[in-house]
Design a protein around this motif. Structure first.
Motif, PDB file in Angstrom:
ATOM      1  N   GLU A 198       0.837  -1.205   0.000  1.00  0.00           N
ATOM      2  CA  GLU A 198       0.000   0.000   0.000  1.00  0.00           C
ATOM      3  C   GLU A 198       0.874   1.258   0.000  1.00  0.00           C
ATOM      4  O   GLU A 198       0.647   2.193  -0.756  1.00  0.00           O
ATOM      5  N   ILE A 199       1.898   1.255   0.854  1.00  0.00           N
ATOM      6  CA  ILE A 199       2.800   2.405   0.956  1.00  0.00           C
ATOM      7  C   ILE A 199       3.554   2.615  -0.358  1.00  0.00           C
ATOM      8  O   ILE A 199       3.668   3.728  -0.866  1.00  0.00           O
ATOM      9  N   ILE A 200       4.084   1.524  -0.918  1.00  0.00           N
ATOM     10  CA  ILE A 200       4.861   1.646  -2.165  1.00  0.00           C
ATOM     11  C   ILE A 200       3.964   2.180  -3.279  1.00  0.00           C
ATOM     12  O   ILE A 200       4.373   3.028  -4.072  1.00  0.00           O
ATOM     13  N   LYS A 201       2.745   1.677  -3.332  1.00  0.00           N
ATOM     14  CA  LYS A 201       1.825   2.149  -4.378  1.00  0.00           C
ATOM     15  C   LYS A 201       1.578   3.654  -4.277  1.00  0.00           C
ATOM     16  O   LYS A 201       1.473   4.338  -5.284  1.00  0.00           O
ATOM     17  N   THR A 202       1.504   4.169  -3.069  1.00  0.00           N
ATOM     18  CA  THR A 202       1.223   5.601  -2.939  1.00  0.00           C
ATOM     19  C   THR A 202       2.503   6.441  -2.991  1.00  0.00           C
ATOM     20  O   THR A 202       2.539   7.450  -3.660  1.00  0.00           O
ATOM     21  N   LYS A 203       3.550   5.973  -2.311  1.00  0.00           N
ATOM     22  CA  LYS A 203       4.749   6.824  -2.223  1.00  0.00           C
ATOM     23  C   LYS A 203       5.687   6.661  -3.400  1.00  0.00           C
ATOM     24  O   LYS A 203       6.534   7.515  -3.637  1.00  0.00           O
ATOM     25  N   CYS A 204       5.608   5.547  -4.091  1.00  0.00           N
ATOM     26  CA  CYS A 204       6.578   5.282  -5.167  1.00  0.00           C
ATOM     27  C   CYS A 204       5.885   5.120  -6.511  1.00  0.00           C
ATOM     28  O   CYS A 204       6.346   4.338  -7.350  1.00  0.00           O
ATOM     29  N   ASP A 205       4.813   5.862  -6.738  1.00  0.00           N
ATOM     30  CA  ASP A 205       4.093   5.696  -8.011  1.00  0.00           C
ATOM     31  C   ASP A 205       4.991   6.040  -9.203  1.00  0.00           C
ATOM     32  O   ASP A 205       4.974   5.370 -10.222  1.00  0.00           O
ATOM     33  N   TYR A 206       5.838   7.066  -9.047  1.00  0.00           N
ATOM     34  CA  TYR A 206       6.746   7.461 -10.126  1.00  0.00           C
ATOM     35  C   TYR A 206       7.756   6.341 -10.409  1.00  0.00           C
ATOM     36  O   TYR A 206       8.017   5.977 -11.563  1.00  0.00           O
ATOM     37  N   GLU A 207       8.306   5.776  -9.340  1.00  0.00           N
ATOM     38  CA  GLU A 207       9.296   4.705  -9.500  1.00  0.00           C
ATOM     39  C   GLU A 207       8.665   3.474 -10.146  1.00  0.00           C
ATOM     40  O   GLU A 207       9.280   2.825 -11.002  1.00  0.00           O
ATOM     41  N   LEU A 208       7.430   3.167  -9.743  1.00  0.00           N
ATOM     42  CA  LEU A 208       6.754   2.006 -10.337  1.00  0.00           C
ATOM     43  C   LEU A 208       6.522   2.229 -11.825  1.00  0.00           C
ATOM     44  O   LEU A 208       6.634   1.312 -12.632  1.00  0.00           O
ATOM     45  N   LEU A 209       6.227   3.486 -12.164  1.00  0.00           N
ATOM     46  CA  LEU A 209       6.017   3.838 -13.572  1.00  0.00           C
ATOM     47  C   LEU A 209       7.304   3.601 -14.366  1.00  0.00           C
ATOM     48  O   LEU A 209       7.300   3.002 -15.441  1.00  0.00           O
ATOM     49  N   ILE A 210       8.417   4.062 -13.808  1.00  0.00           N
ATOM     50  CA  ILE A 210       9.707   3.867 -14.479  1.00  0.00           C
ATOM     51  C   ILE A 210       9.992   2.385 -14.671  1.00  0.00           C
ATOM     52  O   ILE A 210      10.511   1.952 -15.697  1.00  0.00           O
ATOM     53  N   LEU A 211       9.632   1.579 -13.664  1.00  0.00           N
ATOM     54  CA  LEU A 211       9.891   0.134 -13.749  1.00  0.00           C
ATOM     55  C   LEU A 211       8.786  -0.600 -14.512  1.00  0.00           C
ATOM     56  O   LEU A 211       8.843  -1.824 -14.650  1.00  0.00           O
ATOM     57  N   LYS A 212       7.783   0.143 -14.962  1.00  0.00           N
ATOM     58  CA  LYS A 212       6.618  -0.443 -15.661  1.00  0.00           C
ATOM     59  C   LYS A 212       6.006  -1.563 -14.815  1.00  0.00           C
ATOM     60  O   LYS A 212       5.687  -2.656 -15.310  1.00  0.00           O
ATOM     61  N   ARG A 213       5.864  -1.296 -13.539  1.00  0.00           N
ATOM     62  CA  ARG A 213       5.401  -2.315 -12.601  1.00  0.00           C
ATOM     63  C   ARG A 213       4.050  -1.915 -12.020  1.00  0.00           C
ATOM     64  O   ARG A 213       3.911  -0.813 -11.490  1.00  0.00           O
ATOM     65  N   ARG A 214       3.081  -2.809 -12.133  1.00  0.00           N
ATOM     66  CA  ARG A 214       1.783  -2.593 -11.496  1.00  0.00           C
ATOM     67  C   ARG A 214       1.719  -3.437 -10.242  1.00  0.00           C
ATOM     68  O   ARG A 214       2.011  -4.626 -10.288  1.00  0.00           O
ATOM     69  N   LEU A 215       1.357  -2.836  -9.129  1.00  0.00           N
ATOM     70  CA  LEU A 215       1.248  -3.604  -7.887  1.00  0.00           C
ATOM     71  C   LEU A 215      -0.207  -3.651  -7.452  1.00  0.00           C
ATOM     72  O   LEU A 215      -0.903  -2.634  -7.500  1.00  0.00           O
ATOM     73  N   GLU A 216      -0.653  -4.809  -7.040  1.00  0.00           N
ATOM     74  CA  GLU A 216      -2.000  -4.944  -6.475  1.00  0.00           C
ATOM     75  C   GLU A 216      -1.855  -5.201  -4.978  1.00  0.00           C
ATOM     76  O   GLU A 216      -0.965  -5.967  -4.569  1.00  0.00           O
ATOM     77  N   ILE A 217      -2.726  -4.580  -4.186  1.00  0.00           N
ATOM     78  CA  ILE A 217      -2.705  -4.897  -2.750  1.00  0.00           C
ATOM     79  C   ILE A 217      -3.317  -6.291  -2.586  1.00  0.00           C
ATOM     80  O   ILE A 217      -4.448  -6.522  -2.998  1.00  0.00           O
ATOM     81  N   PRO A 218      -2.548  -7.237  -2.035  1.00  0.00           N
ATOM     82  CA  PRO A 218      -3.059  -8.612  -1.967  1.00  0.00           C
ATOM     83  C   PRO A 218      -4.192  -8.744  -0.957  1.00  0.00           C
ATOM     84  O   PRO A 218      -4.253  -8.003   0.024  1.00  0.00           O
ATOM     85  N   ARG A 219      -5.091  -9.687  -1.245  1.00  0.00           N
ATOM     86  CA  ARG A 219      -6.199  -9.938  -0.320  1.00  0.00           C
ATOM     87  C   ARG A 219      -5.710 -10.764   0.862  1.00  0.00           C
ATOM     88  O   ARG A 219      -4.916 -11.694   0.705  1.00  0.00           O
ATOM     89  N   LEU A 220      -6.211 -10.431   2.063  1.00  0.00           N
ATOM     90  CA  LEU A 220      -5.850 -11.186   3.268  1.00  0.00           C
ATOM     91  C   LEU A 220      -7.026 -12.078   3.660  1.00  0.00           C
ATOM     92  O   LEU A 220      -8.157 -11.681   3.448  1.00  0.00           O
ATOM     93  N   PRO A 221      -6.809 -13.217   4.266  1.00  0.00           N
ATOM     94  CA  PRO A 221      -5.502 -13.831   4.480  1.00  0.00           C
ATOM     95  C   PRO A 221      -4.936 -14.419   3.183  1.00  0.00           C
ATOM     96  O   PRO A 221      -5.687 -14.725   2.260  1.00  0.00           O
ATOM     97  N   PHE A 222      -3.600 -14.571   3.138  1.00  0.00           N
ATOM     98  CA  PHE A 222      -2.980 -15.247   2.001  1.00  0.00           C
ATOM     99  C   PHE A 222      -3.407 -16.726   2.019  1.00  0.00           C
ATOM    100  O   PHE A 222      -3.619 -17.280   3.103  1.00  0.00           O
ATOM    101  N   PRO A 223      -3.500 -17.355   0.840  1.00  0.00           N
ATOM    102  CA  PRO A 223      -3.810 -18.790   0.829  1.00  0.00           C
ATOM    103  C   PRO A 223      -2.773 -19.577   1.628  1.00  0.00           C
ATOM    104  O   PRO A 223      -1.601 -19.206   1.664  1.00  0.00           O
ATOM    105  N   ARG A 224      -3.247 -20.632   2.283  1.00  0.00           N
ATOM    106  CA  ARG A 224      -2.355 -21.494   3.081  1.00  0.00           C
ATOM    107  C   ARG A 224      -2.479 -22.924   2.568  1.00  0.00           C
ATOM    108  O   ARG A 224      -3.594 -23.439   2.470  1.00  0.00           O
ATOM    109  N   PHE A 225      -1.350 -23.517   2.251  1.00  0.00           N
ATOM    110  CA  PHE A 225      -1.328 -24.918   1.827  1.00  0.00           C
ATOM    111  C   PHE A 225      -0.382 -25.662   2.744  1.00  0.00           C
ATOM    112  O   PHE A 225       0.644 -25.108   3.150  1.00  0.00           O
ATOM    113  N   THR A 226      -0.719 -26.929   3.040  1.00  0.00           N
ATOM    114  CA  THR A 226       0.236 -27.704   3.822  1.00  0.00           C
ATOM    115  C   THR A 226       1.296 -28.262   2.872  1.00  0.00           C
ATOM    116  O   THR A 226       1.081 -28.328   1.653  1.00  0.00           O
TER     117      THR A 226
END
Ligand code: ATP
Ligand code: MG
Length: 387
Positions: A210-238
């Motif tokens: 969340e922080i990177i998406k808001t504070k580093c939007d310019y940097e993400l643009l330069i890296l051509k990187r889209r970030l999604e905030i992941p849904r919680l909880p993360f999947p758990r597999f044994t």
């Protein structure tokens, strides 16, 4: 103001001295300019500067690679400081900076106290193989491969502790995800179990994104990187789920073994995002992981994965001396070399759990970089000790 700006030197308008000075410059030279700002819609910032005074502070020599083009990673790493001036590399380390800040503020907000533990140590924690031996006043010592034992001890005092610091791994192989010196983010907490620290870990990852998406939007643009905030909880597999899933893909792993690279690659194609693998065989994990009461072949350990890459490992720890001694022996280590640690368990050691996360592995996930060397300033690997 910071950033890039266009400077235009029209002949006949600027002085001959400035023209001559500009003519002497090479790329990456350091200069000071005083001049008039003019509107210029086509320029990168919509303005340009017409110089009235030029100060040459330092002229660069011809560069070893084209700053805007593609150069081989090992060539760039040989000239790392110059490479860091490339917009893409600069963006990666802005993100690294923001990630560390976000991690620290998250853990502080959650009530963890920051600790520092020794990096020169007397005995192995994660198994003997990956240790760097050093000579310590004539005695053998090692570079720490983890703050494990010390953070457990300090959790018995402060209950919730974290450390962000270097750890050293004498890796035998040259891979795209292993380094010999990394920054490890570690937490350890008293009176909790694996599941509790897993929740801390996944919330921290979501917060960082969340922080990177808001504070580093310019940097993400330069890296051509889209970030999604992941849904919680993360999947758990044994571990057993994962073995079964791999079996269906015709990859057969003997129960008890760690997951080899081809199996991880396959898992990465099946699971693209963050997920946990839990319930590991006790024999595949370090001695301090707590075996299950009902089935001691399995321990209360987890790995956090992102695609095919392991980002963190953790679990509930053993908190009784007798069991810890037994596990040390079973792992082929000698309890005598852990006396300093074991005796702390005699003075009232609370149950506890924690994890260790490789900062560079997390940065690979955040920036989308495929080679871990891209996300550390000066990588150390079996072949590289300089710069
Ligand atoms: P791997 O199986 O990927 O080699 P590991 O299980 O040996 O990792 P741990 O001892 O669990 O590693 O260390 C905790 C975390 O530190 C890992 O989850 C990973 O993020 C990071 N890490 C460990 N070794 C390295 C390394 N050589 N280079 C980069 N990161 C590492
Ligand atoms: Mg691990």
């Amino acid at each position: 103001m910071k950033g890039t700006v266009q400077i235009t030197v029209p002949c006949g308008v600027v002085s001959k001295t400035i023209l001559e000075g500009i003519g002497r410059l090479q790329r990456e030279s350091v200069i000071g300019i005083r001049g008039t700002i003019k509107k210029m819609p086509k320029a990168p910032r919509g303005v340009e500067i017409i110089p009235e005074e030029l100060r040459i502070l330092n002229i660069a020599k011809p560069l070893p690679f084209e700053m805007r083009g593609r150069a081989r990673l090992d060539i760039r790493l040989d000239e790392r400081t110059l490479d860091l001036r490339r917009p893409e590399s600069r963006a990666i380390f802005r993100i690294r900076h923001a990630t560390l800040n976000a991690i620290r503020s998250f853990l502080l907000k959650e009530g963890y106290m920051e600790i520092q533990t020794p990096k020169i140590i007397a005995s192995a924690t994660e198994g003997g193989a990956a240790l760097f031996p050093i000579i310590y006043y004539g005695r053998e010592a090692f570079l720490a491969q983890s703050p494990q034992l010390y953070k457990e001890q300090l959790a018995s005092v402060y209950e919730k502790v974290f450390e962000i610091g270097p750890v050293f791994r004498a890796e035998e192989f040259h891979t795209t995800r292993h380094l010999c010196e990394i920054t490890s983010v570690d937490i350890e907490e008293a009176f909790v179990k694996a599941e509790d620290v897993m929740r801390v870990l996944e919330s921290m990852i979501a917060f960082v994104i969340e922080i990177i998406k808001t504070k580093c939007d310019y940097e993400l643009l330069i890296l051509k990187r889209r970030l999604e905030i992941p849904r919680l909880p993360f999947p758990r597999f044994t571990y057993d789920d994962i073995l079964e899933e791999l079996r269906r893909e015709d990859i057969h792993i003997t129960w008890g073994e760690d997951l080899p690279t081809p199996a991880l690659r396959k898992l990465g194609r099946l699971h693209k995002d963050y997920y946990f693998i839990t319930d590991w065989p006790t024999q595949s994990k370090p001695f301090y992981m707590l075996p299950r009461g009902d089935n001691p072949r399995i321990c209360d350990a987890f790995d956090l994965m992102h695609g095919w890459i392991e980002i963190a490992s953790g679990g509930t720890r053993i908190h009784t001396r007798k069991l810890l001694e037994k596990r040390i022996k079973e792992q082929g280590l000698t309890p005598e070399s852990f006396t300093f640690h074991l005796k702390v368990f005699d003075y009232g050691m609370p149950p506890h759990a924690g994890w260790g996360l490789g900062l560079e592995r997390l940065l690979m996930a955040l920036t989308g970089k495929k080679n871990i060397r891209e996300v550390i300033f000066f990588p150390r690997d079996p072949r590289r000790l300089k710069p």
